[in-house]
Design an enzyme around this catalytic site. Structure first.
Site, PDB file in Angstrom:
ATOM      1  N   GLU A 100       0.868  -1.173   0.000  1.00  0.00           N
ATOM      2  CA  GLU A 100       0.000   0.000   0.000  1.00  0.00           C
ATOM      3  C   GLU A 100       0.899   1.214   0.000  1.00  0.00           C
ATOM      4  O   GLU A 100       2.014   1.186   0.521  1.00  0.00           O
ATOM      5  CB  GLU A 100      -0.937   0.005   1.197  1.00  0.00           C
ATOM      6  N   TYR A 112       6.096   1.531  -8.915  1.00  0.00           N
ATOM      7  CA  TYR A 112       5.415   0.248  -8.740  1.00  0.00           C
ATOM      8  C   TYR A 112       4.719  -0.186 -10.028  1.00  0.00           C
ATOM      9  O   TYR A 112       4.780  -1.358 -10.402  1.00  0.00           O
ATOM     10  CB  TYR A 112       4.426   0.305  -7.580  1.00  0.00           C
TER      11      TYR A 112
END
Length: 142
Positions: A100, A112
């Site tokens: 997260e 990411y």
């Protein structure tokens, strides 16, 4: 530049605390949190010769959750976090990865996405400061 990827352990506690202070000001994990993590989970560093990026992860039989990943301030914008992620993917090739990240951390989200993570969902007002969390997942490469 070849960077050394290594496991970190309880003997690295004070160093990890220092890294937390420099990488997450105002959101630093406590000594007890890090100590507990090191007792039950995994930690890795990458650098040459000193650690330049570290990751705190949790391994289950089917997945890896990245709790913390950070590049020390003096080494940012050199692709070191990407190298850390690639090393983690190589170490755990058959596992799904989860993490997260704060919605406002656009550079991390871009990183990411560039290594194969996809957004799963957003959790509004998830963090103590009221910001939104972006949950992301990366499937193993078959």
């Amino acid at each position: 530049m070849s960077l050394s990827f290594q496991s970190l352990g309880e003997g690295d506690l004070s160093q990890i605390l220092d890294w937390e202070e420099s990488c997450f000001p105002g959101e630093t994990w406590t000594e007890k949190m890090i100590q507990t993590h090191l007792e039950f989970h995994l930690a890795f560093g990458i650098g040459n010769p000193e650690i330049q990026c570290y990751a705190l992860v949790c391994e289950t039989p089917w997945e890896i959750e990245i709790f913390r990943i950070a590049t020390l301030p003096n080494f940012r914008k050199r692709g070191i976090a990407k190298q850390m992620l690639e090393n983690l993917f190589q170490k755990f090739p058959k596992k799904e990865f989860f993490l997260e990240v704060k919605e406002s951390n656009e550079l991390a989200i871009k990183l990411y996405l560039s290594v194969g993570f996809l957004e799963l969902e957003r959790r509004k007002k998830y963090y103590p400061d009221g910001s939104t969390a972006v949950l992301m997942k990366r499937n193993p490469i078959e």
